[in-house]
Scaffold this motif. Sequence first.
Motif, short mmCIF file in Angstrom:
data_model
loop_
_atom_site.label_atom_id
_atom_site.label_comp_id
_atom_site.label_asym_id
_atom_site.label_seq_id
_atom_site.Cartn_x
_atom_site.Cartn_y
_atom_site.Cartn_z
N ASN A 1 -31.24 -8.26 -29.64
CA ASN A 1 -30.02 -8.75 -30.29
C ASN A 1 -29.00 -9.39 -29.36
O ASN A 1 -27.90 -9.71 -29.79
N ASP B 1 -26.14 -15.21 -28.19
CA ASP B 1 -26.35 -15.00 -29.61
C ASP B 1 -25.14 -15.49 -30.42
O ASP B 1 -25.29 -15.89 -31.57
N TYR C 1 -30.16 -11.64 -35.82
CA TYR C 1 -30.16 -10.29 -35.28
C TYR C 1 -31.26 -9.45 -35.92
O TYR C 1 -31.57 -9.60 -37.10
N TYR D 1 -24.70 -6.75 -38.24
CA TYR D 1 -25.79 -7.70 -37.99
C TYR D 1 -26.31 -8.30 -39.29
O TYR D 1 -26.60 -9.49 -39.35
N ASN E 1 -26.17 -12.22 -40.11
CA ASN E 1 -27.37 -12.97 -40.45
C ASN E 1 -27.20 -13.73 -41.76
O ASN E 1 -27.59 -14.89 -41.87
#
Length: 182
Positions: free
Chosen positions: A77, A172, A180, A139, A143
């Motif tokens: 991640n 990221d 993630y 996460y 996403n």
Amino acid sequence: MPSGIVSILSTAISGVIVGRTSTRSLWIAGLCIPGIVGGALLSFLSPQEKAGNLIGIYLVNAITATLILVYTWLAANVAGHTKRIAASVVVSGSFSIGSIIGPITFQARDAPGYFPAKVTVLATQAAAAVIALALRFYYDFENRRRDRIEGENAGDDKGGNVSNVEWMNLTDRENLTFRYVL
């Protein structure tokens, strides 16, 4: 030896299952549950209840497997070479600091029950579970947000559709095509 067996079994079983299902966050939180129960047994049972206290000591050792899962979750991640190394250093350093502070919480003035230290064990295990679940929700939210942005920019040439983005060493946060792992 039983404490070591609990550590080894929890690590092996969670490693195999996570390798197949990739639900690290749930396994991290789930492995905190025996630790929470163990911490509660240690904190609130009387010293005369030796079997319950011994079971508490064994259950607390299930938390060992979470460190390995945290490292693999972090690697999945965090994108960007420097950021991934820095994040690994923070996790490793935090674990080391916790390993130093943990034994210090068992103060001689609290003997023989060591109630504050045992409650600290319970609290840290519970906090780890809450943090893992909070990260899972974050996460998942991120996403879905990225999927929505990608869908809105699907026909747009300047919508971030860059070829070979995997070789750009973006973090990221910078790479909107990054997703993630939950």
